[in-house]
Design a protein around this motif. Structure first.
Motif, PDB file in Angstrom:
ATOM      1  N   LYS A  79       0.865  -1.170   0.000  1.00 60.23           N
ATOM      2  CA  LYS A  79       0.000   0.000   0.000  1.00 60.23           C
ATOM      3  C   LYS A  79       0.901   1.219   0.000  1.00 60.23           C
ATOM      4  N   THR A  80       0.549   2.202  -0.786  1.00 59.03           N
ATOM      5  CA  THR A  80       1.349   3.423  -0.811  1.00 59.03           C
ATOM      6  C   THR A  80       0.556   4.565  -0.214  1.00 59.03           C
ATOM      7  N   ASN A  81       1.181   5.254   0.711  1.00 58.70           N
ATOM      8  CA  ASN A  81       0.640   6.494   1.242  1.00 58.70           C
ATOM      9  C   ASN A  81       1.411   7.659   0.620  1.00 58.70           C
ATOM     10  N   LYS A  82       1.130   8.846   1.056  1.00 52.60           N
ATOM     11  CA  LYS A  82       1.772  10.011   0.444  1.00 52.60           C
ATOM     12  C   LYS A  82       3.285   9.951   0.567  1.00 52.60           C
ATOM     13  N   GLU A  83       3.782   9.489   1.716  1.00 51.95           N
ATOM     14  CA  GLU A  83       5.232   9.476   1.922  1.00 51.95           C
ATOM     15  C   GLU A  83       5.718   8.144   2.484  1.00 51.95           C
ATOM     16  N   SER A  84       5.023   7.051   2.181  1.00 46.32           N
ATOM     17  CA  SER A  84       5.467   5.766   2.710  1.00 46.32           C
ATOM     18  C   SER A  84       4.950   4.611   1.866  1.00 46.32           C
ATOM     19  N   ILE A  85       5.597   3.461   2.062  1.00 45.60           N
ATOM     20  CA  ILE A  85       5.154   2.193   1.478  1.00 45.60           C
ATOM     21  C   ILE A  85       4.883   1.238   2.636  1.00 45.60           C
ATOM     22  N   VAL A  86       3.720   0.598   2.613  1.00 40.96           N
ATOM     23  CA  VAL A  86       3.349  -0.355   3.655  1.00 40.96           C
ATOM     24  C   VAL A  86       3.449  -1.763   3.070  1.00 40.96           C
ATOM     25  N   LEU A  87       4.194  -2.629   3.759  1.00 42.18           N
ATOM     26  CA  LEU A  87       4.337  -4.025   3.362  1.00 42.18           C
ATOM     27  C   LEU A  87       3.461  -4.893   4.259  1.00 42.18           C
ATOM     28  N   SER A  88       2.611  -5.717   3.643  1.00 39.57           N
ATOM     29  CA  SER A  88       1.721  -6.589   4.400  1.00 39.57           C
ATOM     30  C   SER A  88       1.800  -8.020   3.887  1.00 39.57           C
ATOM     31  N   LYS A  89       1.368  -8.948   4.726  1.00 37.27           N
ATOM     32  CA  LYS A  89       1.286 -10.358   4.338  1.00 37.27           C
ATOM     33  C   LYS A  89       0.022 -10.588   3.521  1.00 37.27           C
ATOM     34  N   ASP A  90       0.156 -11.336   2.444  1.00 38.42           N
ATOM     35  CA  ASP A  90      -0.994 -11.758   1.647  1.00 38.42           C
ATOM     36  C   ASP A  90      -1.309 -13.203   2.013  1.00 38.42           C
ATOM     37  N   SER A  91      -2.334 -13.405   2.820  1.00 40.71           N
ATOM     38  CA  SER A  91      -2.671 -14.740   3.320  1.00 40.71           C
ATOM     39  C   SER A  91      -3.176 -15.672   2.231  1.00 40.71           C
ATOM     40  N   ASN A  92      -3.462 -15.137   1.057  1.00 35.65           N
ATOM     41  CA  ASN A  92      -3.901 -15.975  -0.064  1.00 35.65           C
ATOM     42  C   ASN A  92      -2.732 -16.593  -0.814  1.00 35.65           C
ATOM     43  N   ARG A  93      -1.496 -16.217  -0.448  1.00 32.60           N
ATOM     44  CA  ARG A  93      -0.325 -16.701  -1.178  1.00 32.60           C
ATOM     45  C   ARG A  93       0.672 -17.338  -0.202  1.00 32.60           C
ATOM     46  N   VAL A  94       0.172 -18.189   0.665  1.00 30.97           N
ATOM     47  CA  VAL A  94       1.029 -18.869   1.637  1.00 30.97           C
ATOM     48  C   VAL A  94       0.902 -20.377   1.442  1.00 30.97           C
ATOM     49  N   LEU A  95       1.847 -21.116   2.016  1.00 29.24           N
ATOM     50  CA  LEU A  95       1.833 -22.577   1.953  1.00 29.24           C
ATOM     51  C   LEU A  95       1.063 -23.097   3.166  1.00 29.24           C
ATOM     52  N   GLY A  96      -0.213 -23.335   2.962  1.00 25.58           N
ATOM     53  CA  GLY A  96      -1.085 -23.659   4.082  1.00 25.58           C
ATOM     54  C   GLY A  96      -0.767 -24.979   4.755  1.00 25.58           C
ATOM     55  N   TYR A  97      -0.208 -25.929   4.008  1.00 30.89           N
ATOM     56  CA  TYR A  97       0.073 -27.242   4.595  1.00 30.89           C
ATOM     57  C   TYR A  97       1.498 -27.356   5.120  1.00 30.89           C
ATOM     58  N   SER A  98       2.469 -27.070   4.276  1.00 28.19           N
ATOM     59  CA  SER A  98       3.868 -27.316   4.665  1.00 28.19           C
ATOM     60  C   SER A  98       4.443 -26.210   5.552  1.00 28.19           C
ATOM     61  N   ASP A  99       3.819 -25.036   5.559  1.00 27.67           N
ATOM     62  CA  ASP A  99       4.320 -23.923   6.373  1.00 27.67           C
ATOM     63  C   ASP A  99       3.366 -23.658   7.535  1.00 27.67           C
ATOM     64  N   THR A 100       3.126 -24.690   8.320  1.00 30.00           N
ATOM     65  CA  THR A 100       2.129 -24.573   9.392  1.00 30.00           C
ATOM     66  C   THR A 100       2.519 -23.564  10.468  1.00 30.00           C
ATOM     67  N   ASN A 101       3.830 -23.400  10.701  1.00 25.25           N
ATOM     68  CA  ASN A 101       4.260 -22.423  11.718  1.00 25.25           C
ATOM     69  C   ASN A 101       4.436 -21.022  11.144  1.00 25.25           C
ATOM     70  N   GLY A 102       4.292 -20.876   9.829  1.00 23.70           N
ATOM     71  CA  GLY A 102       4.367 -19.559   9.197  1.00 23.70           C
ATOM     72  C   GLY A 102       5.767 -19.027   8.987  1.00 23.70           C
ATOM     73  N   TRP A 103       6.793 -19.826   9.280  1.00 22.31           N
ATOM     74  CA  TRP A 103       8.162 -19.328   9.161  1.00 22.31           C
ATOM     75  C   TRP A 103       8.525 -18.970   7.730  1.00 22.31           C
ATOM     76  N   GLU A 104       8.167 -19.848   6.777  1.00 26.51           N
ATOM     77  CA  GLU A 104       8.541 -19.591   5.379  1.00 26.51           C
ATOM     78  C   GLU A 104       7.938 -18.282   4.881  1.00 26.51           C
ATOM     79  N   THR A 105       6.706 -18.024   5.291  1.00 26.43           N
ATOM     80  CA  THR A 105       6.042 -16.785   4.877  1.00 26.43           C
ATOM     81  C   THR A 105       6.756 -15.566   5.448  1.00 26.43           C
ATOM     82  N   ILE A 106       7.080 -15.603   6.734  1.00 29.46           N
ATOM     83  CA  ILE A 106       7.731 -14.455   7.368  1.00 29.46           C
ATOM     84  C   ILE A 106       9.149 -14.274   6.841  1.00 29.46           C
ATOM     85  N   LEU A 107       9.865 -15.365   6.600  1.00 24.16           N
ATOM     86  CA  LEU A 107      11.203 -15.267   5.998  1.00 24.16           C
ATOM     87  C   LEU A 107      11.111 -14.579   4.637  1.00 24.16           C
TER      88      LEU A 107
END
Length: 332
Positions: A28-56
């Motif tokens: 998301k872009t604001n006037k003077e910043s960029i916001v980075l967020s997690k997209d939960s639709n693009r994660v490995l729901g089975y093999s990344d159960t602890n969420g580490w791969e997504t956060i890495l």
């Protein structure tokens, strides 16, 4: 604020590596910043159960956003988890207009960085570089263990082979993996095409079906064991605790090291099976003589083999607002 330059920062952010090239981020872009967020639709729901791969992966993307904004003379400030660590917003990068000179070399390095899954040349990696990477990890309060001793590399290769066989024996793992494997003529902007994963062109067209329906764990494990044994250096990145902030730090330092590896004309490839298999994690810690949690295992070396870069989603498609998409499309 120069919109074209902000667009460039977003573009370089999309070039970050991610698990299975899932690219689990949105902007998301604001006037003077960029916001980075997690997209939960693009994660490995089975093999990344602890969420580490997504956060890495998000940590790697954050490094690209920060380094490119610095290279373009825009960086002002970084705020992690501005809405709290449980929120999907990972970071906000504040920007400022600057007349500083553009660092073209850094931008070129970000653009040329890629995973190289070839077997490597038996050429020693400089101890000076290893020391520099250890210091980068320390800057993030993370631990880096370098392994160059052949007996330890052999033990790790055997353990990784075992972990790979365990993973591929699971039909649910194979099904999820097959969904991200692409043929070499794919038009999709994510996943792993054959040309980027060392799969021959004809085989890339049956790869997804084969992975899903046939247990190729022994074959895959043997191939990855050989790749590890060809590597003059293994790097393991570890965390004392595995909360979101610590895992993000490991992802950030991984990408900093990956960019430095690229700058020094070396190559690298992360390996996930040994990290993701709880059945062998105790043995891995025993080999490393540590109580910390290994989060990344990375091969490092030299190779003359070049790969076509994995596809990346167009940055403007990752903006969270349709209004902003239209706004930025005007300048594409």
């Amino acid at each position: 604020m120069n919109r074209d330059l902000i667009n460039k920062v977003l573009y370089y952010g999309t070039l970050a590596p991610s698990a299975h090239n899932t690219q689990p981020w949105k902007f998301k872009t604001n006037k003077e910043s960029i916001v980075l967020s997690k997209d939960s639709n693009r994660v490995l729901g089975y093999s990344d159960t602890n969420g580490w791969e997504t956060i890495l992966s998000l940590g790697a993307c954050l490094t690209n956003l920060v380094e490119s904004s610095k290279a373009l003379g825009l960086f002002s400030e970084l705020k992690l988890f501005p809405n709290g660590k449980e929120d999907s917003v990972i970071a906000e990068i504040f920007l400022t207009d600057s007349a500083s000179r553009v660092d073209e070399e850094t931008l070129e390095i970000i653009e040329s960085r890629q995973t190289n899954r070839a077997n490597y040349q038996k050429k020693e990696v400089s101890k000076t570089l290893i020391k520099r990477w250890i210091e980068k990890a320390q800057n993030y309060s993370t631990t880096l263990i370098p392994i160059s001793e052949s007996s330890l590399i052999n033990q790790i290769s055997e353990l990784h082979k075992e972990a790979t066989e365990i993973a591929f024996a699971d039909p649910k793992f194979r099904k999820e993996l097959s969904g991200w494997v692409r043929n070499s003529l794919t038009k999709k902007h994510d996943g792993m095409p054959g040309y980027s994963t060392n799969i021959p062109f004809p085989a890339s067209f049956i790869g997804p079906w084969l992975i899903k329906n046939v247990n190729i764990g022994k074959m895959q494990g043997s191939m990855e064991k050989a790749a590890i044994l060809s590597s003059p250096l293994l790097i393991i990145l570890l965390a004392k605790v595995t909360n979101t902030e610590e895992v993000l730090s490991v992802g950030r330092v991984f990408e900093e090291i990956a960019l430095d590896i690229t700058r020094e004309d070396l190559v690298y490839a992360p390996l996930g099976a040994l990290i993701e298999a709880p059945e062998v994690s105790k043995d891995f810690k025993r080999i490393l003589r540590t109580e910390e949690t290994p989060l990344m295992l990375i091969r490092v070396g030299y190779s003359d083999k070049k790969y076509k870069r994995s596809p990346k989603e167009l940055w403007w498609k990752l903006l969270v607002s349709n209004f902003l998409k239209n706004f930025f499309l005007f300048d594409i």
